[in-house]
Every structure is written in structure tokens, then in C-alpha cells.
Design an enzyme around this catalytic site. Sequence first.
Site, mmCIF file in Angstrom:
data_model
loop_
_atom_site.group_PDB
_atom_site.id
_atom_site.type_symbol
_atom_site.label_atom_id
_atom_site.label_comp_id
_atom_site.label_asym_id
_atom_site.label_seq_id
_atom_site.Cartn_x
_atom_site.Cartn_y
_atom_site.Cartn_z
ATOM 1 N N SER A 1 0.789 -1.238 0.000
ATOM 2 C CA SER A 1 0.000 0.000 0.000
ATOM 3 C C SER A 1 0.816 1.281 0.000
ATOM 4 O O SER A 1 0.245 2.366 -0.160
ATOM 5 C CB SER A 1 -0.956 0.003 1.197
ATOM 6 O OG SER A 1 -2.022 -0.885 0.974
ATOM 7 N N TYR B 1 -10.761 2.484 5.407
ATOM 8 C CA TYR B 1 -9.710 2.124 4.454
ATOM 9 C C TYR B 1 -10.258 1.165 3.403
ATOM 10 O O TYR B 1 -10.850 0.134 3.722
ATOM 11 C CB TYR B 1 -8.550 1.475 5.199
ATOM 12 C CG TYR B 1 -7.283 1.368 4.387
ATOM 13 C CD1 TYR B 1 -6.346 2.390 4.399
ATOM 14 C CD2 TYR B 1 -7.026 0.245 3.607
ATOM 15 C CE1 TYR B 1 -5.179 2.293 3.658
ATOM 16 C CE2 TYR B 1 -5.873 0.141 2.864
ATOM 17 C CZ TYR B 1 -4.949 1.167 2.890
ATOM 18 O OH TYR B 1 -3.792 1.070 2.146
ATOM 19 N N SER B 2 -10.058 1.505 2.144
ATOM 20 C CA SER B 2 -10.540 0.673 1.052
ATOM 21 C C SER B 2 -9.553 0.707 -0.099
ATOM 22 O O SER B 2 -9.247 1.775 -0.643
ATOM 23 C CB SER B 2 -11.909 1.160 0.568
ATOM 24 O OG SER B 2 -12.309 0.452 -0.595
ATOM 25 N N ASN B 3 -9.076 -0.458 -0.496
ATOM 26 C CA ASN B 3 -8.154 -0.531 -1.632
ATOM 27 C C ASN B 3 -8.822 -0.131 -2.938
ATOM 28 O O ASN B 3 -8.154 0.314 -3.869
ATOM 29 C CB ASN B 3 -7.594 -1.950 -1.728
ATOM 30 C CG ASN B 3 -6.608 -2.254 -0.624
ATOM 31 O OD1 ASN B 3 -5.460 -1.830 -0.662
ATOM 32 N ND2 ASN B 3 -7.055 -2.989 0.386
ATOM 33 N N GLY C 1 2.709 -0.717 4.353
ATOM 34 C CA GLY C 1 2.359 -1.602 3.254
ATOM 35 C C GLY C 1 2.325 -3.039 3.733
ATOM 36 O O GLY C 1 3.191 -3.454 4.499
#
Length: 357
Positions: A89, A180-182, A313
Site C-alpha cells: 500500500s 480504508y478501502s483498496n 504496506g
Amino acid sequence: MLMTSRAVALAAAVGLVVAGTGVAGAAPDEDRIDRRVVQRVLDEMVRTGAQGVQVRIADGRREFTARAGTAEADSPEPVPVDGRFRIASITKTFVATVVLQLVDERRLELDAPVARYLPGLLAHGDGVTVRHLLQHTSGVPDYLAWLPDDAGTRPFTPGELVALIADEPLDFAPGTASGYSNTNYVLAGMLVERITGRPYGDAVTARILRPLGLRSTSLPGTRTQIPGPHARAYLRFDDQALDVTEYDPSFSWAAGEMISTTADLNRFLDALLDGRLVRPARLREMLTAVEGSGLGVSFYELSCGIPVWGHNGRILGYSSTVASSRDTGTRMTFAVSWAWDFGSVTGRQALMEEVFC
């Protein structure tokens, strides 16, 4: 061949050399940071589940590296201090920087709805803005919860990833909370491609990697191997070690596919916080945190109260953190290759406290 249970693991997913337990270089009392403490923390990470760990610390004019563990199971070879690793991330910080550059160039509006640039892609695209994406305040669900079991074994397109959640209800009304969202950064990568007319990786390379000389940083696409020196990573199932070093990372795309080194990430964050990549007004917006999250960066709370910015990450096999004081006088990047699931590894907070406090 990757095991199908990897999808579960994937969904759970940021100078002088000190090797092993030995210390080289200046005596610890010559530095603000006690290198013996740093080494003890790294050794603890290996004891609690890391195959190997490397760290690079810059403090004023001094820079040093430390490491613990080995580069491969059943091998005495130490972790390379210039080793590549999957930064997961932390990719988001690169993508956010490019988006904000496009805002500076007036090719994109930060508070415009996503639907203006990507019409018809999201059922709720009219209420989600570009800012919401970068700050994880969109309410758009994280596609990782719907990721198929064959993730890592075949290519995924960004359209396929977004389609997994395109018709799902929002987790909350945009701008009313933080989650939080990818998916936010898959959409951000798609925005970059729509505005520039080129793959988002071309924009990252031309605007960040090449100008900063980040020669060890790459965007693998569907390539399964990690180029250059690197430590191997493992995940254990029923006490059996599965090598998870190589897989197709396209399931993470602009949300987490990149590969880098501690040296390159230190240099990137230094340039970003120093104002060399985005204009001052945009940088101030980038560092305005909502529940700890700015626009592509995170704010770390330490016991000493010193403000520290960066990003974590985590992806199958590798976990990492890049962090810096606001004046960039102190910077740190560390990377862990797993022996077990990273959830068992302890010491990240202790390492940050020693470096920045």
C-alpha cells in the site's frame, strides 16, 4: 502454484551495516538513535515471525542500515540491505502524488465527483469525489473482501477489481466517516489513466521515478518475479512453509503492486515532504489528516508527540513502513519478509519510538 487459501491471506493485507546481532560503525553514544536498541527490535521481529527484516535510517547527515534474519529459509545468507521487496500500500502514496500533480495542472478537480471522469463505473459515483478516494472517506467497499481464491495465479484488470463491488451499497455516506478501502486507489489509478491517456505506471515513472532517480523501484504489472537482490518470503499452513515470494500482483494494481528498496522509499518521502513533487498548497491538503489519514499518506501517533508522516504496506509475504518527520530530518524505512503471518511479528511501534523519539 499458489494455494487457494491465499485469497484469505491477501485480504488480510505497508552506509554503515549492522548484520545479525553485531554492530558496526560509530559508538552508540555518538548518535541520538541507539543502534543497539534498533538491533534488538529487529532480532525480536525475527523471533516472533519474520524470516528477515531490513531497515534504513537517516538522522540528520547520518544514515545507517541494520538487518536481522536470513534471505532464505535454511540458509545462512543475510537479508540484503539493498534488497527489493513488495511495498504493497505504499504504492498509494505514489499514486496520490500523481493525482495531486494533475490537480496542480488543472487537469483534475479534487472535489469533483468521480463520475465526471469515470461515468457509469460506480452506482454511487456522483456522490464520491476524488478527495474522498485519496483520503479513504468515500465509503466505497474494499474489493479485497470479494477477491476470488485464484488471486495471485492469474492477471486481473482494474475493471474486474472494481466490478467486484460496483453494485454494492456504500459502507457509509461519502465524507461522513473514514474507512480504508483498496478500491479507492484502483479508482485513482483509473483516473490517472483517463486523464493522461496512458497507463498509470507510465505517469508514476515519468513524474516520480525518473526525476528522483529511483532506479530500483518498479511497477511489475503481471510479472511474478521480484527483480534484483531480495529476501524470500513464506507463509505457514499446518506447520508447512509455503514460499510466497512470486505471484501475479495485478490483483492489487494501483492499490499495492509496486516493488522498491529502503533507499528509494527514503528518497521519495524526503522529496515529497520537502515540496519537490507537489505545490505547497497541495502538500498542505495532503497532510491534513482525517482519522489519521491524509491524501495518500498516514499520520503516526507516537508517545513523544512528534508528528511523523508516511505509509504502511502489507501484501502476501511482505510488510513495510516508510516514515519521516515533517522536516525530513529523520526518516526510516523498514521491510519484513515473512516466515509466518506478519500478524505475529512484534516491534514496529518500538522501532518507530526509538527512531523518532
